[in-house]
Design an enzyme around this catalytic site. Structure first.
Site, PDB file in Angstrom:
ATOM      1  N   ARG A 102      10.827  -0.354   6.637  1.00 46.17           N
ATOM      2  CA  ARG A 102       9.391  -0.562   6.412  1.00 46.17           C
ATOM      3  C   ARG A 102       8.648   0.726   6.718  1.00 46.17           C
ATOM      4  NH1 ARG A 102       4.892  -2.676   4.085  1.00 46.17           N
ATOM      5  NH2 ARG A 102       3.143  -2.761   5.523  1.00 46.17           N
ATOM      6  N   ASP A 178      -6.762   6.643  -1.711  1.00 46.95           N
ATOM      7  CA  ASP A 178      -5.700   6.469  -0.720  1.00 46.95           C
ATOM      8  C   ASP A 178      -5.156   7.848  -0.375  1.00 46.95           C
ATOM      9  OD1 ASP A 178      -3.518   5.828   0.841  1.00 46.95           O
ATOM     10  OD2 ASP A 178      -2.798   4.219  -0.470  1.00 46.95           O
ATOM     11  N   ARG A 180      -2.965   8.605   1.985  1.00 48.78           N
ATOM     12  CA  ARG A 180      -1.681   8.581   2.672  1.00 48.78           C
ATOM     13  C   ARG A 180      -0.602   9.338   1.902  1.00 48.78           C
ATOM     14  NH1 ARG A 180      -0.528   2.361   3.368  1.00 48.78           N
ATOM     15  NH2 ARG A 180      -1.364   2.446   1.232  1.00 48.78           N
TER      16      ARG A 180
END
Length: 249
Positions: A102, A178, A180
Site C-alpha cells: 500500500r 494532485d 503527489r
C-alpha cells in the site's frame, strides 16, 4: 617626446583593459544565460540523485498494534529528518514472493482526528488489517494534503466550504490538482529488494508509476470505503476526475 610616449602607453593599456572588461562581461553574460537554460535540468538531476542515492533506512523497530506486530523502518536522506517516510512491514512477509503493498500518503485530519471529509483514515486501518492477515507492507509517504502541506490543505478546505470542489480549491491556491509523487515509494521497494507486488489501491496514478520502474505489478487489491454523508462528493470527484477505480454509490 617622453610625454607623448607615456600618453600612448597609457592609452594602449586602457584600451586593452577595456577590451578585457568587454570580453569578460561577454563571457559572464554567456555563463548566466547558460546557467538559466540548464537550471531546470540541474534541479531535476539534483532530485534524481536525492532519490536514487540518498534515500536509505535511518532506523527500525518492531511495534505492536491493534492489527498485529509490524517492523517499522524510517526512510530518509538524513538521520536528522523529523518527518521520514515510514514503512510498516507485517511480520512473516516474504519478499521473495509478490508482496501486498500500500502506498499511503499522510493525512493527519483523517487518520488522527477522524475527519469525515475523506476516507484516508479508514483506508489506512483496512490496509493495516489486510497486510497483517495476508502479509505485506505499507509505505507511509509524508506528503500531507496531496503534497501541499497541512496549512494549505486547511486553506483548501476553507475554499471548499464556499462551494469549490477539491480540485478547484487546489488550483485556486496555485497548486496542481494532485502534487503527489510516488518515486520514493518505488525507491523503498528497491532498497528492500522487492521485485513483484500486489498493489492495494484504487488510484490509477499509483499503478502507472510502476511502469518502467523495474517492479512487477502482479495484481491490484481494491480498497473501497463506503462514503458517508460528508465525503460522497469528494469520492465522486475522485472517480470522475482522477479516474479512481470506485463503484458508484
Amino acid at each position: 617626446m617622453k610625454v607623448f610616449i607615456a600618453v600612448t602607453l597609457i592609452f594602449g593599456l586602457t584600451k586593452s583593459f577595456n577590451n578585457i572588461i568587454v570580453n569578460y562581461n561577454a563571457i559572464l553574460i554567456v555563463q548566466i544565460y547558460t546557467f538559466l537554460f540548464l537550471k531546470k535540468y540541474i534541479f531535476v538531476l539534483y532530485l534524481f540523485l536525492k532519490i536514487k542515492i540518498m534515500l536509505q533506512i535511518q532506523a527500525r523497530s518492531d511495534i505492536p498494534t491493534d492489527y498485529g506486530v509490524f517492523t517499522v523502518y524510517a526512510f530518509s536522506d538524513s538521520e536528522d529528518d523529523w518527518n521520514p517516510h515510514l514503512v510498516w512491514v507485517a511480520l512473516g512477509t516474504d519478499f521473495a514472493k509478490p508482496v501486498n503493498v500500500r502506498f499511503h500518503s499522510e493525512c493527519i485530519t483523517g487518520e488522527v482526528f477522524h475527519s469525515k471529509k475523506c476516507e484516508c483514515g479508514q483506508q489506512l486501518s483496512v490496509a493495516m488489517e489486510y497486510v497483517s492477515k495476508h502479509g505485506g507492507i505499507i509505505i507511509y509517504l509524508r506528503q500531507e494534503g496531496r503534497n501541499i502541506g497541512i496549512i494549505n490543505k486547511l486553506k483548501a478546505y476553507a475554499l471548499q466550504e464556499k462551494g469549490f470542489d477539491t480540485v478547484e480549491a487546489n488550483l485556486m491556491l496555485g497548486f496542481p490538482d494532485d502534487a503527489r509523487t510516488f518515486d520514493d515509494a518505488i525507491e523503498v521497494l528497491k532498497v528492500l529488494d522487492i521485485k513483484a507486488i500486489n498493489l492495494i489501491t484504487n488510484n490509477p496514478d499509483k499503478i502507472n508509476c510502476l511502469k518502467n520502474s523495474g517492479i512487477q505489478l502482479n495484481g491490484r487489491v481494491p480498497l473501497e470505503i463506503k462514503p458517508n454523508e460528508v465525503n460522497k462528493s469528494y469520492l465522486d470527484k475522485k472517480r470522475e476526475y482522477f479516474g479512481h477505480l470506485l463503484k458508484e454509490f
